[in-house]
Design an enzyme around this catalytic site. Structure first.
Site, PDB file in Angstrom:
ATOM      1  CD  GLU A   9      -2.557   1.411   2.594  1.00 56.95           C
ATOM      2  OE1 GLU A   9      -3.567   0.680   2.723  1.00 56.95           O
ATOM      3  OE2 GLU A   9      -2.169   2.208   3.466  1.00 56.95           O
ATOM      4  CE1 TYR A  41     -10.987   9.086  -3.922  1.00 64.11           C
ATOM      5  CE2 TYR A  41     -12.328   9.159  -1.942  1.00 64.11           C
ATOM      6  CZ  TYR A  41     -12.137   9.489  -3.271  1.00 64.11           C
ATOM      7  OH  TYR A  41     -13.083  10.228  -3.936  1.00 64.11           O
ATOM      8  CE1 TYR A 140     -10.316  -0.836  12.355  1.00 64.18           C
ATOM      9  CE2 TYR A 140     -11.567  -1.365  10.378  1.00 64.18           C
ATOM     10  CZ  TYR A 140     -10.883  -0.457  11.156  1.00 64.18           C
ATOM     11  OH  TYR A 140     -10.762   0.843  10.738  1.00 64.18           O
ATOM     12  CG  HIS A 144     -15.174  -0.942  12.453  1.00 62.50           C
ATOM     13  ND1 HIS A 144     -15.691   0.161  13.101  1.00 62.50           N
ATOM     14  CD2 HIS A 144     -14.664  -0.490  11.273  1.00 62.50           C
ATOM     15  CE1 HIS A 144     -15.518   1.233  12.342  1.00 62.50           C
ATOM     16  NE2 HIS A 144     -14.892   0.876  11.232  1.00 62.50           N
ATOM     17  NE  ARG A 267      11.008   4.823   6.367  1.00 64.11           N
ATOM     18  CZ  ARG A 267      11.490   4.511   7.569  1.00 64.11           C
ATOM     19  NH1 ARG A 267      10.725   4.620   8.636  1.00 64.11           N
ATOM     20  NH2 ARG A 267      12.737   4.102   7.704  1.00 64.11           N
TER      21      ARG A 267
END
Length: 290
Positions: A9, A41, A140, A144, A267
């Protein structure tokens, strides 16, 4: 043991310096041949144009397969549909469908746009209707923050699958048991799509802890102790972060996990180090360090 399937990502840059860091990360991670790379986004569509521009450049200048994140925060159905159509027209075939966090922050009440989609299930259905996209969704593993129970979260995941989701990516977590318990419970409930563990190495201790708190991610005492004070010593922090992330992945791999999604924070170093421990290597390229 077979080599794992990986994905990364990235987030769209806000400045020229961040733009350079993003494309440095993309170029250095590309040789690992990820299954896909996703681009985030911003809340309320705040990075809509930057996300689209980043995804389009990935299509035009690399061999990578981009997945564009999309939320329904502060947007009408027609606005979301327009974004979906623009992605399809640009050659994007993979969407990460999310509800998105409230503009007031994680943990505050989500209020849908009066004419908007109300959740990721509806965004998933829209994506499948407009372009027959490959659709990833989120989960999750510790439930969540707004959910009453883990069982409810699994029901929500099943609804997303019924709407057309083809894989799910987890929120980050610190210990393998967190993911494995969710995986096993979901399988018992009939979930058969790939559930990718989201791996985030610690790039900044304070920032990681803030995100863990806001997302309901538990941080065990050993983890907090390992990183205590290391923001003042970034070289040691990065070494510890790579080691901890790699150990997490290796423990998951030993339990049959063969897919990993890395939150890179733009990174390359930490993701490269972790992937190397998983047996994935890139050619050694001399870099200008001046």
């Amino acid at each position: 043991m077979t080599q794992p399937i990986i994905s990364f990502e990235f987030f769209p840059p806000k400045s020229e310096a961040m733009e350079a860091r993003l494309w440095d990360a993309v170029s250095r991670l590309s040789p690992l041949q990820p299954d896909f790379v996703s681009v985030t986004y911003g809340a309320g569509g705040s990075t809509r144009e930057r996300t689209h521009r980043t995804v389009k450049r990935i299509i035009d200048e690399t061999n990578l397969k981009p997945a564009a994140h999309l939320t329904c925060v502060a947007a009408s159905r027609s606005e979301v549909d327009e974004v979906l159509q623009s992605y399809w027209d640009a050659g994007v075939r993979h969407i990460v469908a999310l509800r998105g966090d409230p503009p007031t922050g994680v943990g505050t009440e989500f209020v849908a746009h009066p004419d908007g989609y109300i959740n990721a299930t509806e965004v998933t259905a829209a994506a499948r209707r407009i372009g027959d996209f490959d659709v990833s969704v989120s989960f999750y593993p510790e439930k969540h923050p707004e959910s009453p129970s883990l069982a409810h979260d699994i029901d929500v995941l099943k609804a997303k699958i019924d709407a057309g989701a083809t894989r799910a990516i987890s929120q980050f977590f610190c210990e393998p048991g967190v993911y494995l318990r969710f995986r096993d419970a979901a399988a018992k409930a009939g979930v058969t799509i790939p559930l990718l563990p989201g791996i985030m190495a610690v790039g900044n201790v304070a920032g990681y802890m803030r995100m863990a708190h806001s997302t309901g991610t538990s941080v065990p005492a050993w983890f907090a102790e390992a990183f205590d004070g290391l923001d003042q010593n970034p070289e040691v922090r990065d070494m510890v972060a790579a080691s901890v992330a790699a150990d997490l992945c290796l423990k998951l791999q030993a339990e049959g996990v063969d897919r990993f999604h890395f939150y890179t924070l733009n990174r390359a170093e930490l993701a490269l180090a972790t992937c190397r421990r998983l047996g994935l290597k890139t050619p050694i390229i001399e870099r200008d360090v001046a």
